[in-house]
Motif scaffolding. Sequence first.
Motif, short mmCIF file in Angstrom:
data_model
loop_
_atom_site.label_atom_id
_atom_site.label_comp_id
_atom_site.label_asym_id
_atom_site.label_seq_id
_atom_site.Cartn_x
_atom_site.Cartn_y
_atom_site.Cartn_z
N MET A 1 0.82 -1.21 0.00
CA MET A 1 0.00 0.00 0.00
C MET A 1 0.86 1.25 0.00
O MET A 1 0.62 2.19 -0.73
CB MET A 1 -0.90 -0.03 1.24
N VAL A 2 1.88 1.22 0.83
CA VAL A 2 2.78 2.39 0.86
C VAL A 2 3.66 2.32 -0.39
O VAL A 2 4.22 1.28 -0.70
CB VAL A 2 3.66 2.34 2.12
N GLY A 28 -5.91 19.83 2.87
CA GLY A 28 -4.57 20.25 3.30
C GLY A 28 -3.62 19.09 3.59
O GLY A 28 -2.53 19.29 4.12
N ARG A 29 -4.01 17.89 3.22
CA ARG A 29 -3.14 16.75 3.53
C ARG A 29 -1.85 16.81 2.73
O ARG A 29 -0.81 16.36 3.20
CB ARG A 29 -3.88 15.43 3.31
N LEU A 32 0.54 19.07 4.62
CA LEU A 32 1.13 18.39 5.77
C LEU A 32 2.20 17.39 5.32
O LEU A 32 3.17 17.15 6.03
CB LEU A 32 0.05 17.62 6.56
N ARG A 65 3.08 10.03 -1.70
CA ARG A 65 2.22 9.92 -0.50
C ARG A 65 1.11 10.96 -0.55
O ARG A 65 -0.04 10.68 -0.23
CB ARG A 65 3.06 10.09 0.77
N GLN A 68 -1.57 9.76 -2.69
CA GLN A 68 -2.36 8.71 -2.03
C GLN A 68 -3.31 9.28 -0.98
O GLN A 68 -4.43 8.82 -0.82
CB GLN A 68 -1.43 7.73 -1.32
N PHE A 69 -2.84 10.28 -0.25
CA PHE A 69 -3.65 10.83 0.85
C PHE A 69 -4.77 11.72 0.36
O PHE A 69 -5.76 11.92 1.06
CB PHE A 69 -2.78 11.66 1.80
N CYS A 70 -4.62 12.33 -0.80
CA CYS A 70 -5.59 13.33 -1.26
C CYS A 70 -7.00 12.72 -1.25
O CYS A 70 -7.27 11.74 -1.94
CB CYS A 70 -5.26 13.83 -2.66
N PRO A 71 -7.92 13.29 -0.45
CA PRO A 71 -9.24 12.66 -0.31
C PRO A 71 -10.14 12.84 -1.53
O PRO A 71 -11.12 12.12 -1.66
CB PRO A 71 -9.87 13.38 0.90
N THR A 72 -9.83 13.79 -2.41
CA THR A 72 -10.77 14.09 -3.48
C THR A 72 -10.21 13.80 -4.88
O THR A 72 -10.85 14.15 -5.87
CB THR A 72 -11.20 15.58 -3.42
#
Lengths: 80, 404
Positions: A1-2, A28-29, A32, A65, A68-72
């Motif tokens: 996954m990573v 804002g991920r 961060l 990363r 991957q983290f972006c929610p949209t």
Amino acid sequence: MVSNDTVSNDTVSTVRLLVDRERCLGAGRCVLTDPDLFDQDEDDGRVLLLTGPDEEPEVTAAVRRAVQFCPTGALTLSDD
Amino acid sequence: MADDLTTDHPPFPVPRGCPFGGPERAAGGDAEPPLTRVTLPTGGTAWVVSGFERVRRLLADPRISSDRRRPGFPHLAPVPVGNPPDETLPMVTLDAPEHTAHRRMFVNEFTVRRMRLLRPRIQEIVDQCVDDLLASGRPADLVQTISVPVPSMAVCELLGVPYTDRDFFKARTQKLLDRSNSAEEMRKGFGELLGYFDELITLKEKDPGDDLLGRAIVKYRDAGRYNHAYMVNTATMLLNAGHETTTNMISLSVVALLENPAQLAELRANPEHTAHAVEELLRYFSVVDLTVGRVATEDVEMDGETIRAGEGVIARPSSANMDPEVFADPHVLDIHREEARHHVAFGHGGHNCLGQNLAREELEIVLNTLFRRVPDLRLAKPADELSYKDTEQVYGIHEVPVTW
């Protein structure tokens, strides 16, 4: 996954970071994850790249990363 | 869906059996099925979707709606009667493109940069609460002295609640999260907060001022779509979303670290690591696990099943955050867990938590300040004897007696 932390030179030269500000809802991920590359617009909170106008950001492990983290789905990587 | 009435779907939700390490699986057993049909407390049925990839895919799918007015939406509690006008509905219950338009009106108030500017004020709020804790008798209830007032005062700071009104505000939020009060008293307390927002927004309509609500009033007026009831509902939504969730995360995080003294000692020695530890704590507890309800607007195929248009779906952040494919030994709290930041404790898709960076900041500051200023803080009652919010929509702890 990573995702892999190492990216070969071949990959760097072909995979590009694509930013779709219409999909961004300002979680804002990315900021961060990689504050040297990503920022948010003061007025509407949407993603901004801290690169020069014609500068192509390098697809580092941190960028992967952030994608991957972006929610949209505002951040994606090109396949070609 | 009349056929469902005759089928025996397991009930949802099932109370968490163990206070730590995540909720019980929806259908029991170790091999959690990708999709499970469940019976809701309100009588209907819904799908429960589990697993990291499926939860993320579902929450990002444009055919999956957050509109609580749609038939089939998986309500866990009876919905109040009455049909509020469309223009007064807060963004949590809207879909794109309406949701997008409203969210863009507020999102610049919650950027990483804006939240960093709030840090000194959050630090002052936390220091004041720790002063109050130290000034109180021992044992003291961590929930009423720290967990409730910190997010309550942070919401005041964010929304622009005047200092003179903050004691009123704090007392009402304490009352709402104190189960010794009757349901009637809690309803009264909530009504008083609603009435307060109504008055505050009326004042800000005359003199907007330089704060979130004032700026939002101006923005909506400029866009020609200002509505008083909408702004009151939105302020209430921001309080609801930002208060009880953070309250419970503070209580659970403090207890979890006190129960893991080696990890706590590491954080005391390296407070700069607390931000990462907060991500692991968010993953580990998934306090908002039952409220991520959606309804399909079209048939959606997933893992060999079809979620039909009009059927309710519940995506469980806990099942994503406890997915062993992504998080090795998921039931172990490990503040060094490299992949901790992959969690979906703040949701995924367009409705991901608007206030997530404020929550991160509050948790980091509370943990660092509390454990630095009260180095011999300890539980005054064993962790397994505390009263956990097993049956409530937001997981947490009712009281946490502490001493020092």
